[in-house]
Enzyme design. Structure first.
Site, PDB file in Angstrom:
ATOM      1  N   ARG A 195      -3.116  -9.388 -80.018  1.00 17.44           N
ATOM      2  CA  ARG A 195      -3.862 -10.417 -79.302  1.00 17.44           C
ATOM      3  C   ARG A 195      -5.206 -10.644 -79.974  1.00 17.44           C
ATOM      4  O   ARG A 195      -5.692  -9.816 -80.709  1.00 17.44           O
ATOM      5  CB  ARG A 195      -4.093 -10.000 -77.848  1.00 17.44           C
ATOM      6  CG  ARG A 195      -2.855 -10.128 -76.962  1.00 17.44           C
ATOM      7  CD  ARG A 195      -3.148  -9.640 -75.561  1.00 17.44           C
ATOM      8  NE  ARG A 195      -3.686  -8.286 -75.563  1.00 17.44           N
ATOM      9  CZ  ARG A 195      -4.974  -7.991 -75.472  1.00 17.44           C
ATOM     10  NH1 ARG A 195      -5.880  -8.939 -75.315  1.00 17.44           N
ATOM     11  NH2 ARG A 195      -5.358  -6.741 -75.499  1.00 17.44           N
ATOM     12  N   SER A 217      -4.185   0.015 -74.166  1.00 19.26           N
ATOM     13  CA  SER A 217      -3.091  -0.070 -75.136  1.00 19.26           C
ATOM     14  C   SER A 217      -2.934   1.233 -75.918  1.00 19.26           C
ATOM     15  O   SER A 217      -3.920   1.805 -76.393  1.00 19.26           O
ATOM     16  CB  SER A 217      -3.386  -1.221 -76.102  1.00 19.26           C
ATOM     17  OG  SER A 217      -2.282  -1.394 -76.950  1.00 19.26           O
ATOM     18  N   LYS A 241       0.369 -11.939 -71.590  1.00 14.81           N
ATOM     19  CA  LYS A 241      -0.955 -11.591 -71.097  1.00 14.81           C
ATOM     20  C   LYS A 241      -1.691 -12.828 -70.568  1.00 14.81           C
ATOM     21  O   LYS A 241      -2.626 -12.700 -69.773  1.00 14.81           O
ATOM     22  CB  LYS A 241      -1.756 -10.859 -72.182  1.00 14.81           C
ATOM     23  CG  LYS A 241      -1.298  -9.392 -72.415  1.00 14.81           C
ATOM     24  CD  LYS A 241      -1.448  -8.564 -71.159  1.00 14.81           C
ATOM     25  CE  LYS A 241      -1.506  -7.050 -71.315  1.00 14.81           C
ATOM     26  NZ  LYS A 241      -0.478  -6.337 -71.995  1.00 14.81           N
ATOM     27  N   HIS A 261      -3.261  -3.285 -64.437  1.00 18.22           N
ATOM     28  CA  HIS A 261      -2.703  -3.081 -65.772  1.00 18.22           C
ATOM     29  C   HIS A 261      -2.150  -1.660 -65.806  1.00 18.22           C
ATOM     30  O   HIS A 261      -2.829  -0.718 -66.221  1.00 18.22           O
ATOM     31  CB  HIS A 261      -3.793  -3.274 -66.833  1.00 18.22           C
ATOM     32  CG  HIS A 261      -3.274  -3.239 -68.231  1.00 18.22           C
ATOM     33  ND1 HIS A 261      -3.982  -2.697 -69.273  1.00 18.22           N
ATOM     34  CD2 HIS A 261      -2.115  -3.688 -68.768  1.00 18.22           C
ATOM     35  CE1 HIS A 261      -3.274  -2.822 -70.400  1.00 18.22           C
ATOM     36  NE2 HIS A 261      -2.140  -3.409 -70.112  1.00 18.22           N
ATOM     37  N   ASP A 300       3.996  -2.446 -67.459  1.00 18.68           N
ATOM     38  CA  ASP A 300       2.689  -2.976 -67.863  1.00 18.68           C
ATOM     39  C   ASP A 300       1.847  -3.689 -66.802  1.00 18.68           C
ATOM     40  O   ASP A 300       0.634  -3.588 -66.834  1.00 18.68           O
ATOM     41  CB  ASP A 300       2.894  -3.930 -69.038  1.00 18.68           C
ATOM     42  CG  ASP A 300       1.634  -4.144 -69.858  1.00 18.68           C
ATOM     43  OD1 ASP A 300       0.995  -3.152 -70.213  1.00 18.68           O
ATOM     44  OD2 ASP A 300       1.293  -5.305 -70.132  1.00 18.68           O
ATOM     45  N   LYS A 355       1.482   4.057 -71.269  1.00 22.04           N
ATOM     46  CA  LYS A 355       2.055   3.450 -70.058  1.00 22.04           C
ATOM     47  C   LYS A 355       3.570   3.267 -70.194  1.00 22.04           C
ATOM     48  O   LYS A 355       4.340   3.669 -69.323  1.00 22.04           O
ATOM     49  CB  LYS A 355       1.421   2.067 -69.785  1.00 22.04           C
ATOM     50  CG  LYS A 355      -0.020   2.119 -69.338  1.00 22.04           C
ATOM     51  CD  LYS A 355      -0.552   0.744 -68.979  1.00 22.04           C
ATOM     52  CE  LYS A 355      -0.509  -0.263 -70.113  1.00 22.04           C
ATOM     53  NZ  LYS A 355      -1.279   0.115 -71.310  1.00 22.04           N
ATOM     54  N   THR A 356       3.975   2.630 -71.299  1.00 20.26           N
ATOM     55  CA  THR A 356       5.402   2.361 -71.479  1.00 20.26           C
ATOM     56  C   THR A 356       6.171   3.652 -71.719  1.00 20.26           C
ATOM     57  O   THR A 356       7.205   3.912 -71.083  1.00 20.26           O
ATOM     58  CB  THR A 356       5.607   1.378 -72.652  1.00 20.26           C
ATOM     59  OG1 THR A 356       4.916   0.166 -72.340  1.00 20.26           O
ATOM     60  CG2 THR A 356       7.084   1.067 -72.873  1.00 20.26           C
ATOM     61  N   ARG A 394       6.321  -3.742 -82.425  1.00 18.59           N
ATOM     62  CA  ARG A 394       6.724  -3.835 -81.018  1.00 18.59           C
ATOM     63  C   ARG A 394       8.187  -4.173 -80.871  1.00 18.59           C
ATOM     64  O   ARG A 394       8.813  -4.722 -81.789  1.00 18.59           O
ATOM     65  CB  ARG A 394       5.950  -4.979 -80.342  1.00 18.59           C
ATOM     66  CG  ARG A 394       4.482  -4.761 -80.180  1.00 18.59           C
ATOM     67  CD  ARG A 394       4.192  -4.094 -78.858  1.00 18.59           C
ATOM     68  NE  ARG A 394       2.777  -3.827 -78.692  1.00 18.59           N
ATOM     69  CZ  ARG A 394       2.243  -3.350 -77.574  1.00 18.59           C
ATOM     70  NH1 ARG A 394       2.996  -3.094 -76.530  1.00 18.59           N
ATOM     71  NH2 ARG A 394       0.965  -3.111 -77.504  1.00 18.59           N
TER      72      ARG A 394
HETATM   73  P1  ATP Z   1       0.343  -1.330 -74.298  1.00 14.91           P
HETATM   74  O1  ATP Z   1      -0.603  -1.645 -73.171  1.00 14.91           O
HETATM   75  O2  ATP Z   1      -0.179  -1.845 -75.600  1.00 14.91           O
HETATM   76  O3  ATP Z   1       1.744  -1.740 -74.024  1.00 14.91           O
HETATM   77  P2  ATP Z   1       1.022   1.463 -73.662  1.00 14.91           P
HETATM   78  O4  ATP Z   1       0.000   2.117 -72.801  1.00 14.91           O
HETATM   79  O5  ATP Z   1       2.265   1.014 -73.012  1.00 14.91           O
HETATM   80  O6  ATP Z   1       0.319   0.276 -74.513  1.00 14.91           O
HETATM   81  P3  ATP Z   1       2.771   3.012 -75.296  1.00 14.91           P
HETATM   82  O7  ATP Z   1       3.577   1.860 -75.791  1.00 14.91           O
HETATM   83  O8  ATP Z   1       3.407   3.887 -74.276  1.00 14.91           O
HETATM   84  O9  ATP Z   1       1.351   2.502 -74.797  1.00 14.91           O
HETATM   85  O10 ATP Z   1       2.313   3.826 -76.564  1.00 14.91           O
HETATM   86  C1  ATP Z   1       2.041   5.210 -76.606  1.00 14.91           C
HETATM   87  C2  ATP Z   1       2.293   5.655 -78.032  1.00 14.91           C
HETATM   88  O11 ATP Z   1       1.786   6.951 -78.262  1.00 14.91           O
HETATM   89  C3  ATP Z   1       3.781   5.701 -78.327  1.00 14.91           C
HETATM   90  O12 ATP Z   1       3.975   5.290 -79.647  1.00 14.91           O
HETATM   91  C4  ATP Z   1       4.097   7.197 -78.147  1.00 14.91           C
HETATM   92  O13 ATP Z   1       5.197   7.599 -78.909  1.00 14.91           O
HETATM   93  C5  ATP Z   1       2.824   7.825 -78.672  1.00 14.91           C
HETATM   94  N1  ATP Z   1       2.502   9.166 -78.155  1.00 14.91           N
HETATM   95  C6  ATP Z   1       2.294  10.255 -78.910  1.00 14.91           C
HETATM   96  N2  ATP Z   1       1.979  11.310 -78.164  1.00 14.91           N
HETATM   97  C7  ATP Z   1       1.979  10.901 -76.881  1.00 14.91           C
HETATM   98  C8  ATP Z   1       1.713  11.557 -75.636  1.00 14.91           C
HETATM   99  N3  ATP Z   1       1.383  12.837 -75.567  1.00 14.91           N
HETATM  100  N4  ATP Z   1       1.819  10.820 -74.507  1.00 14.91           N
HETATM  101  C9  ATP Z   1       2.131   9.510 -74.566  1.00 14.91           C
HETATM  102  N5  ATP Z   1       2.378   8.838 -75.708  1.00 14.91           N
HETATM  103  C10 ATP Z   1       2.304   9.525 -76.862  1.00 14.91           C
HETATM  104 MN    MN Z   2       3.183  -0.872 -72.868  1.00 15.02          MN
END
Ligand code: ATP
Ligand code: MN
Length: 531
Positions: free
Chosen positions: A53, A232, A194, A214, A251, A236-237, A316
Site C-alpha cells: 500500500r 502488518s 483496505k 484491525h 484481518d 494475525k493471519t 502474498r
Molecule cells: P497483515 O496485516 O499484513 O496481513 P499479519 O499480522 O496477518 O499481517 P502474518 O501474515 O500472519 O501477519 O505474518 C506473520 C509472519 O511472520 C509470517 O510470515 C510468519 O510465518 C512469520 N512468523 C515467524 N515467527 C512467527 C511467530 N513467532 N509468530 C507469528 N508469526 C511468525
Molecule cells: Mn494478515
C-alpha cells in the site's frame, strides 16, 4: 445471466465482463499475459510498480459529512470535492471503451451490517481478488443487488499530480458522500480491501455504534472467541489460522453492541515470505486453484520459491476463506474471551507473553507498537520502533481515542483478558537474536485459550520491572528461559539499556495522545525510562 450498464458511472462503451467466475478470470488473466499458473494450480501475478500500500497517497474527500469527524493529518489527508470530481471523470473516461471487469459483492458477514459493494476493475486478476476477499452474494441476492459503495480501480491510469491534486501518479481516495473508493496508478490489490475497510472504520462507529478492528478472530469448540490485533507482519493471519479453532477471519472485524464479532471479509490475504508446509500447513494448502499469488518468483515448472524476495518482502496470496478447512460459517462469533495484542518487537525486549491490566491494554492499544527491521537495507543495523494507533492507524479515519474508548468499554463489559504477545525477537535485538519460534508462540496462545497458565497470582506471574506487565512464570510447551527476555539475552546491562531505549520511544510517541487520555490510561505505560 444478468447484465448491467455503466453509463451512469460515466463509463461509456466499455466491454463489460460482469460477475465472471474465478475460473474464467484465472484463464483470462493468463490469456492476456498478465499472470501464470503455479504448479499448485494457483494464479500468480505481479502487481507492478507497487507491491504494497501507499499510505502517503491515501486521501479522504473533505466535505460536509467528513469535515468535523475525521482526524485530519498526515494519515487522513484531505482532498477537495472539486478535485475528486475532476479526477473521477478522468478515470472513468480512461476506462471508457476498454474491456473491464465488474463484480457485485458485499462486506460484513453479519446480515444486520451487510454492505453491498460494486467493484469495477481494469484488470481481471484484480476482479478475482475482489471475488476472493469480499463476501459472495447468492444468485438470489444478486437478482435484486443494489450497490451501496463502489470501488473504481484503474491501475493503468496515472494521475498528473500538479493538475489533479494528488502527491504523485498513484492515489486511493475515499469519498463518503458519493460512497466511492477511487484507486488509480497502483495495481496493489491490498488497496481495494483496505479502501473498503477504511470506509467501514468510519461508518460503523459513527452510524452503527459498532467497533471496527484491525484484527483476526477465531473460535474454539466451546464457542469461545479470541481476537488478535497487530500491525502488518505481526502474525494475525498466521496465528488465527489454527486447525483446532474455527477461523472467523484474518484481518478486519466488527464488535457489535449485540455481543458479536463479525468478519468484514470473505477471504484471507496471507504473507507468503518463507512459507513452509511444515510450519503453516493450512495456509500452504490454501494455495490451490482459486488462490492468487502476488509477486512471487516461480521456476520454469511453476514451483514457487517462497524464500525469494527479489520482487518484494511483501509476497502474498489471497484465497476465499473456504480454502481453510476449519472455518466458522457464517463468519460471526460471540464476544471475545481473550484479546491478544501482537507485536514483532525487533528490540527483543518485550516478553513473549504477558497479561495486561485494563489501563495497560488501553495504553498499548493507543500506542500500537511494533518494529520495523532493516531488512535488506544496507547499513541499517538498528531496528526502528513503529507506532500505529489502534494497531491500524492508516485505516482509521477517526481519532484513535474514539476507537480506544469503545474498546475499553467493551472489554470491561465483556470481562475479557488481554495479552501482549511478542512474536518478534528473542535472545537479543534484530541482527543478534532470532525471531521467536512459531511453535512457542502457538504454545503460549494455546495455553491461554486452554486455561493452562494457572491463577493470576504471585505464584504464577511476576511483574516485569520495566514494562510493568505480568509475565507467566511457566507455560506448557515453552522452555521457561524463553519466557524471560532478559534471560535469553545473557547480558542484563545490554538488555536493560535496550529496554529503556524502547520505553523512551513509547513515551515520545504517547505525548500526542496524552491530552486525550485519562490518568488511568497514562498509568498503563512502561514503568521505567532512560534519563
Ligand atoms: P497483515 O496485516 O499484513 O496481513 P499479519 O499480522 O496477518 O499481517 P502474518 O501474515 O500472519 O501477519 O505474518 C506473520 C509472519 O511472520 C509470517 O510470515 C510468519 O510465518 C512469520 N512468523 C515467524 N515467527 C512467527 C511467530 N513467532 N509468530 C507469528 N508469526 C511468525
Ligand atoms: Mn494478515
Amino acid at each position: 445471466m444478468k447484465t448491467i450498464a455503466l453509463e451512469s458511472y460515466g463509463i461509456k462503451n466499455a466491454k463489460i465482463n460482469y460477475q465472471l467466475s474465478p475460473e474464467d478470470l484465472h484463464r483470462i488473466t493468463i490469456e492476456k499475459g498478465q499472470g501464470v499458473q503455479a504448479s499448485s494450480g494457483a494464479l500468480a501475478v505481479n502487481t507492478g510498480e507497487f507491491t504494497g500500500r501507499s499510505p502517503k497517497d491515501r486521501f479522504i474527500v473533505k466535505d460536509a459529512i467528513t469535515e468535523d469527524k475525521i482526524w485530519w493529518g498526515n494519515i487522513n489527508i484531505p482532498f477537495s470535492p472539486e478535485n475528486f470530481d475532476k479526477l473521477y471523470n478522468k478515470v472513468t473516461a480512461y476506462l471508457s471503451g476498454k474491456e473491464i471487469f465488474v463484480r457485485d459483492c458485499y462486506a460484513c458477514a453479519d446480515q444486520n451490517y451487510k454492505t453491498n459493494i460494486r467493484v469495477i476493475n481494469e484488470y481481471p486478476w484484480s476482479n478475482m481478488f475482489a471475488y476472493n476477499m469480499f463476501l459472495r452474494p447468492t444468485a438470489e441476492e444478486l437478482e435484486s443487488f443494489e450497490a451501496e459503495w463502489t470501488v473504481v480501480n484503474a491501475p493503468g491510469f496515472k494521475a498528473n499530480a500538479e493538475a489533479d491534486g494528488t502527491r504523485q501518479h498513484n492515489f486511493a481516495i475515499l469519498n463518503f458522500s458519493k460512497k466511492i473508493a477511487l484507486i488509480g496508478g497502483t495495481g496493489y490489490t491490498g488497496e481495494i480491501k483496505k479502501g473498503i475497510f477504511s470506509a467501514l472504520n468510519f461508518i460503523l462507529p459513527v452510524e452503527k455504534n459498532t467497533l471496527p478492528m484491525h484484527c483476526s478472530a477465531n473460535v474454539g469448540a466451546a464457542g469461545d472467541t479470541a481476537i488478535f490485533f497487530g500491525l502488518s507482519g505481526t502474525g494475525k493471519t498466521t496465528l488465527s489460522t489454527d486447525p483446532n479453532r474455527s477461523l472467523i477471519g484474518d484481518d478486519e472485524h466488527g464488535w457489535t453492541n449485540e455481543n458479536t464479532v463479525f468478519n468484514f471479509e470473505g477471504g484471507c490475504y496471507a504473507k507468503v515470505i518463507n512459507l513452509s508446509k511444515d510450519q503453516e500447513p493450512e495456509i500452504y494448502d490454501a494455495i490451490k486453484p482459486g488462490a492468487i499469488l502476488e509477486n512471487v518468483i516461480l521456476d520454469d515448472k511453476g514451483v514457487v520459491d517462497f524464500a525469494d524476495t527479489s520482487i518484494t518482502q511483501n509476497t502474498r496470496v489471497s484465497y476465499p476463506i473456504h480454502h481453510i478447512e476449519n472455518i466458522k460459517v457464517p463468519s460471526v462469533g460471540k464476544n471475545p474471551k481473550n484479546i491478544f495484542f501482537l507485536t514483532a518487537d525487533a528490540f527483543g525486549v518485550i516478553p513473549p507473553i504477558s497479561k495486561l491490566t485494563p489501563s495497560q491494554a488501553a495504553y498499548h492499544f493507543i500506542s500500537g507498537y511494533t518494529a520495523k527491521v532493516a531488512g535488506t537495507e544496507a547499513g541499517v543495523k538498528e531496528p526502528q520502533p513503529s507506532f500505529s494507533a489502534c494497531f491500524g492507524a492508516p485505516f482509521m479515519p477517526l481519532h484513535p481515542a474514539k476507537y480506544a474508548e469503545m474498546l475499553s468499554n467493551k472489554m470491561i463489559e465483556a470481562g475479557v483478558n488481554v495479552w501482549l504477545i511478542n512474536t518478534g525477537w528473542t535472545g537479543g535485538p534484530y541482527g543478534v537474536g532470532k525471531r521467536m519460534e512459531l511453535k512457542y508462540t502457538r504454545a503460549m496462545i494455546n495455553a491461554v485459550l486452554n486455561g493452562d497458565l494457572g491463577l493470576y497470582d504471585y505464584d504464577h506471574y511476576h511483574i516485569h520491572s520495566v514494562f510493568g506487565v505480568a509475565q507467566p512464570r511457566t507455560c506448557p510447551g515453552v522452555p521457561t528461559s524463553v519466557l524471560s527476555p532478559r534471560q535469553t539475552w545473557n547480558d542484563d546491562e545490554a538488555y536493560y539499556t535496550m529496554a529503556f531505549k524502547l520505553t523512551n520511544a513509547f513515551r515520545e510517541n504517547f505525548k500526542k495522545f496524552e491530552a486525550h487520555c485519562t490518568e488511568e490510561i497514562r498509568r498503563g505505560g512502561p514503568q521505567r525510562y532512560a534519563f
